[in-house]
Design a protein around this motif. Structure first.
Motif, PDB file in Angstrom:
ATOM      1  N   GLU A 169      -2.563  -6.053   1.191  1.00  0.00           N
ATOM      2  CA  GLU A 169      -2.131  -4.673   0.913  1.00  0.00           C
ATOM      3  C   GLU A 169      -1.478  -4.041   2.137  1.00  0.00           C
ATOM      4  OE1 GLU A 169      -5.873  -2.826   0.066  1.00  0.00           O
ATOM      5  OE2 GLU A 169      -6.099  -3.779  -1.884  1.00  0.00           O
ATOM      6  N   PRO A 170      -0.398  -4.610   2.644  1.00  0.00           N
ATOM      7  CA  PRO A 170       0.219  -3.991   3.824  1.00  0.00           C
ATOM      8  C   PRO A 170       0.998  -2.732   3.455  1.00  0.00           C
ATOM      9  CG  PRO A 170       1.511  -5.891   3.125  1.00  0.00           C
ATOM     10  CD  PRO A 170       0.342  -5.800   2.182  1.00  0.00           C
ATOM     11  N   GLY A 171       0.890  -1.719   4.262  1.00  0.00           N
ATOM     12  CA  GLY A 171       1.664  -0.502   4.060  1.00  0.00           C
ATOM     13  C   GLY A 171       2.548  -0.263   5.267  1.00  0.00           C
ATOM     14  N   ARG A 172       1.896   0.002   6.392  1.00  0.00           N
ATOM     15  CA  ARG A 172       2.618   0.376   7.615  1.00  0.00           C
ATOM     16  C   ARG A 172       3.631  -0.689   8.037  1.00  0.00           C
ATOM     17  NH1 ARG A 172       0.218   3.702  11.552  1.00  0.00           N
ATOM     18  NH2 ARG A 172      -1.800   3.195  10.620  1.00  0.00           N
ATOM     19  N   SER A 206      -6.561   0.252   9.926  1.00  0.00           N
ATOM     20  CA  SER A 206      -5.105   0.305   9.977  1.00  0.00           C
ATOM     21  C   SER A 206      -4.645   0.271  11.437  1.00  0.00           C
ATOM     22  CB  SER A 206      -4.674   1.613   9.306  1.00  0.00           C
ATOM     23  OG  SER A 206      -3.323   1.607   8.984  1.00  0.00           O
ATOM     24  N   ALA A 230       0.867  -1.188   0.000  1.00  0.00           N
ATOM     25  CA  ALA A 230       0.000   0.000   0.000  1.00  0.00           C
ATOM     26  C   ALA A 230       0.897   1.229   0.000  1.00  0.00           C
ATOM     27  CB  ALA A 230      -0.911  -0.001   1.224  1.00  0.00           C
ATOM     28  N   MET A 256       2.803  12.378   4.428  1.00  0.00           N
ATOM     29  CA  MET A 256       1.771  13.255   5.006  1.00  0.00           C
ATOM     30  C   MET A 256       2.351  14.616   5.395  1.00  0.00           C
ATOM     31  SD  MET A 256      -0.468  10.570   7.298  1.00  0.00           S
ATOM     32  CE  MET A 256      -1.880  11.648   7.550  1.00  0.00           C
ATOM     33  N   ASP A 277      -0.556  -1.388  -4.317  1.00  0.00           N
ATOM     34  CA  ASP A 277      -1.933  -0.960  -4.114  1.00  0.00           C
ATOM     35  C   ASP A 277      -1.940   0.550  -4.238  1.00  0.00           C
ATOM     36  OD1 ASP A 277      -4.650  -0.819  -3.161  1.00  0.00           O
ATOM     37  OD2 ASP A 277      -3.849  -0.274  -1.203  1.00  0.00           O
ATOM     38  N   GLY A 319      -3.392  -3.379   7.092  1.00  0.00           N
ATOM     39  CA  GLY A 319      -3.870  -3.044   8.425  1.00  0.00           C
ATOM     40  C   GLY A 319      -3.147  -3.657   9.597  1.00  0.00           C
ATOM     41  N   TYR A 359       3.585   6.775   6.623  1.00  0.00           N
ATOM     42  CA  TYR A 359       2.706   7.902   6.919  1.00  0.00           C
ATOM     43  C   TYR A 359       3.473   9.052   7.590  1.00  0.00           C
ATOM     44  CZ  TYR A 359      -0.549   4.128   5.937  1.00  0.00           C
ATOM     45  OH  TYR A 359      -1.188   3.069   5.352  1.00  0.00           O
ATOM     46  N   ARG A 372       1.588  12.602  12.603  1.00  0.00           N
ATOM     47  CA  ARG A 372       0.837  11.548  13.288  1.00  0.00           C
ATOM     48  C   ARG A 372       0.524  11.863  14.767  1.00  0.00           C
ATOM     49  NH1 ARG A 372       1.878   6.997  14.013  1.00  0.00           N
ATOM     50  NH2 ARG A 372      -0.093   6.118  13.368  1.00  0.00           N
ATOM     51  N   HIS A 411     -11.104  -4.360   3.529  1.00  0.00           N
ATOM     52  CA  HIS A 411     -10.022  -3.731   4.303  1.00  0.00           C
ATOM     53  C   HIS A 411     -10.708  -3.050   5.482  1.00  0.00           C
ATOM     54  CE1 HIS A 411      -6.507  -1.350   5.419  1.00  0.00           C
ATOM     55  NE2 HIS A 411      -7.304  -0.311   5.480  1.00  0.00           N
ATOM     56  N   TYR A 452      -3.396  11.904  15.254  1.00  0.00           N
ATOM     57  CA  TYR A 452      -3.988  10.679  15.838  1.00  0.00           C
ATOM     58  C   TYR A 452      -3.553  10.455  17.289  1.00  0.00           C
ATOM     59  CZ  TYR A 452      -3.776   9.725  10.769  1.00  0.00           C
ATOM     60  OH  TYR A 452      -3.822   9.806   9.403  1.00  0.00           O
ATOM     61  N   LYS A 508       0.571   4.276  -0.265  1.00  0.00           N
ATOM     62  CA  LYS A 508       0.229   5.504   0.442  1.00  0.00           C
ATOM     63  C   LYS A 508       1.106   5.665   1.689  1.00  0.00           C
ATOM     64  CE  LYS A 508      -4.174   4.315   1.320  1.00  0.00           C
ATOM     65  NZ  LYS A 508      -4.254   2.888   0.948  1.00  0.00           N
TER      66      LYS A 508
HETATM   67  N1  LLP Z   1      -5.480  -0.922   1.775  1.00  0.00           N
HETATM   68  C1  LLP Z   1      -6.377   0.068   1.874  1.00  0.00           C
HETATM   69  C2  LLP Z   1      -7.581   0.027   1.037  1.00  0.00           C
HETATM   70  C3  LLP Z   1      -6.155   1.129   2.769  1.00  0.00           C
HETATM   71  O1  LLP Z   1      -7.048   2.091   2.874  1.00  0.00           O
HETATM   72  C4  LLP Z   1      -4.978   1.131   3.575  1.00  0.00           C
HETATM   73  C5  LLP Z   1      -4.712   2.224   4.504  1.00  0.00           C
HETATM   74  C6  LLP Z   1      -4.071   0.078   3.416  1.00  0.00           C
HETATM   75  C7  LLP Z   1      -4.359  -0.938   2.508  1.00  0.00           C
HETATM   76  C8  LLP Z   1      -2.788   0.002   4.191  1.00  0.00           C
HETATM   77  O2  LLP Z   1      -2.986  -0.112   5.560  1.00  0.00           O
HETATM   78  P1  LLP Z   1      -1.742  -0.353   6.527  1.00  0.00           P
HETATM   79  O3  LLP Z   1      -1.215  -1.743   6.248  1.00  0.00           O
HETATM   80  O4  LLP Z   1      -0.718   0.668   6.239  1.00  0.00           O
HETATM   81  O5  LLP Z   1      -2.299  -0.219   7.885  1.00  0.00           O
HETATM   82  N2  LLP Z   1      -2.356   7.903   7.998  1.00  0.00           N
HETATM   83  C9  LLP Z   1      -2.748   6.899   8.970  1.00  0.00           C
HETATM   84  C10 LLP Z   1      -3.028   5.554   8.333  1.00  0.00           C
HETATM   85  C11 LLP Z   1      -4.092   5.594   7.262  1.00  0.00           C
HETATM   86  C12 LLP Z   1      -4.336   4.276   6.606  1.00  0.00           C
HETATM   87  C13 LLP Z   1      -5.242   4.421   5.428  1.00  0.00           C
HETATM   88  N3  LLP Z   1      -5.473   3.241   4.677  1.00  0.00           N
HETATM   89  C14 LLP Z   1      -1.678   6.810  10.047  1.00  0.00           C
HETATM   90  O6  LLP Z   1      -0.691   7.543   9.981  1.00  0.00           O
HETATM   91  O7  LLP Z   1      -1.808   6.032  10.987  1.00  0.00           O
END
Ligand code: LLP
Length: 421
Positions: free
Chosen positions: A275-278, A202, A58, A379, A79, A239, A375, A314, A199, A318, A60
């Motif tokens: 779709e891992p990002g964090r 997160s 992910a 951001m 993603d 997530g 993030y 962050r 999904h 948050y 983003k």
């Molecule tokens: N897939 C979708 C559809 C998403 O909306 C997200 C995150 C992910 C995957 C990736 O999630 P992760 O594995 O990174 O948790 N800015 C916030 C986090 C926003 C997450 C938005 N969507 C923060 O700094 O905590």
């Protein structure tokens, strides 16, 4: 685990001293570790071993070209949630058939861009979006592969601003209506239904909400198959959380997550996407900042540093916790004192930590914010006309600036003065 460790009394990123990077690029800056990025990607990839799968990072979380290229070379898909992300993924060399398009409000031009450039699938989030996608695909003489994002109405037990799987959230279609919406999708000639997407949020630190959601997805898969849909791919979102606070219990590992996926969905013989990002980028990055002043306030000391809320939002957004450690290793068992760690921006919200116990620090000392790889830079903003801070990538004993700090002239010259002024 990451690759930011003390060595001979000083903090290193892999084999490079943080102080060496600071001297070369100035503070504040972000620094990422290649070995950590790859280790985390591999942890997910290995966790799904034995199942046909693709890990779609992910982006983003951190979309720097060098980060994308590092992960893409290791075999990651992407993603994306915007035209900008799609083009960034392409620019980093990711082929269209490894790019998944998520997001609750894809515009007509974004849809067209991805259909023309090639896409693995669209994760459709609503009926109007489905109709739009169908129309555009038909007009281009194409058939768009889709999953439909379902909202399973489970409580992800995370911060309200990053929970997405409750019925009151804007995401996906209610799972109870899924069969009707799939029937509608199957009737559209511009679409090919291939799977289901979910999904739920997160920074989840417990597997139970994932498992609840995935069980619902498993039931839905069987129902949709009896309705005649060829459900062959399940996109399970991202997530999985990371340990921001080292003193807290660690969240489940990708291996635990993989075993749970296997248990709840393995029997369906679907291709799995995640779709891992964090978890990939978070602990692969630090934000390094310098103490400008130590100011004695009324009953408290403020550590005023040169990083601010515009660089790492962050905590302000948050109430997020980030470990803040000195770049010079403090003596084990040495004395600590409480500081309010703040940036120079003119808002009380520009506070990173309150009454944080830290070794005594003075002006000129460097501190590092852990878990800032996801993030963080993405951001950041130029609020207070503060320049976006540079990003640096370390690989073994080498490091490179992967995004430069803009000059003030560059920032000012981006504005355009109308001719009547
Ligand atoms: N897939 C979708 C559809 C998403 O909306 C997200 C995150 C992910 C995957 C990736 O999630 P992760 O594995 O990174 O948790 N800015 C916030 C986090 C926003 C997450 C938005 N969507 C923060 O700094 O905590």
């Amino acid at each position: 685990m990451d690759h930011f460790l003390y060595r001979d009394g000083a903090l290193f990123a892999e084999d490079v001293a943080i102080s060496e990077i600071a001297a070369a690029v100035g503070t504040p800056f972000y620094v990422y570790s290649t070995a950590t990025l790859l280790r985390h990607f591999k942890a997910f990839d290995d966790a799904l071993d034995g199942m046909d799968h693709l890990v779609c990072y992910a982006m983003k979380a951190n979309s720097n070209q060098a980060v994308l290229k590092t992960l893409a070379r290791a075999g990651a898909g992407m993603d994306v949630v915007s035209a900008g992300e799609y083009l960034r993924a392409k620019a980093a060399g990711v082929p269209g058939d490894r790019i998944v398009f998520s997001g609750v409000g894809k515009t007509a031009s974004e849809i067209r861009l991805a259909l023309e450039g090639g896409i693995r699938q669209f994760n459709v989030e609503s009926e109007p979006e489905m109709a739009q996608l169908d129309a555009i695909a038909q007009s281009l003489g194409k058939v768009a592969p889709i999953t439909i994002r379902v909202n399973p109405d489970v409580d992800a037990k995370t911060h309200a601003k990053i929970a997405t799987g409750k019925s009151e959230n804007k995401f996906g279609i209610p799972i109870a209506r899924a069969r009707d919406v799939y029937r509608l999708a199957a009737s559209m000639p511009g679409l090919e239904v291939i799977g289901i997407d979910v999904h739920i949020g997160s920074q989840l630190t417990d597997l139970a909400p994932f498992e609840q959601a995935y069980q619902k997805v498993a039931e839905l898969t069987e129902l949709l198959r009896t309705d005649g849909h060829d459900i062959r791919r399940l996109d399970l979102g991202g997530g999985l959380g990371i340990p921001y606070e080292r003193s807290n219990a660690a969240p489940p590992l990708p291996t635990d997550y993989g075993a749970m996926v296997q248990r709840t969905l393995g029997h369906l013989d679907c291709e799995i996407e995640i779709e891992p990002g964090r978890l990939i980028a978070g602990n692969a990055g630090l934000m390094v900042s310098e103490v400008i002043y130590v100011k004695s306030g009324e009953g408290r000391d403020f550590l005023i540093i040169d990083g601010a809320m515009n660089d790492l939002i962050r905590p302000a957004m948050y109430d997020a916790y980030h470990d803040i450690i000195p770049v010079i290793e403090p003596p084990v068992g040495g004395e600590q004192r409480p500081y309010d760690v703040v940036g120079p921006v003119c808002e009380t919200g520009d506070t990173f930590a309150k009454q944080r116990m830290m070794p005594e620090l003075s002006a000129g000392d460097l501190v590092a914010f852990r878990s800032a790889g996801a993030y963080g830079a993405v951001m950041s903003s130029e609020y207070n006309s503060r320049a976006l801070i540079p990003e640096v990538l370390v690989n073994g004993d080498q490091f490179a600036v992967i995004r430069q700090r803009p000059t003030f002239d560059e920032m000012i010259n981006r504005d355009i003065i109308p001719e009547w002024l």
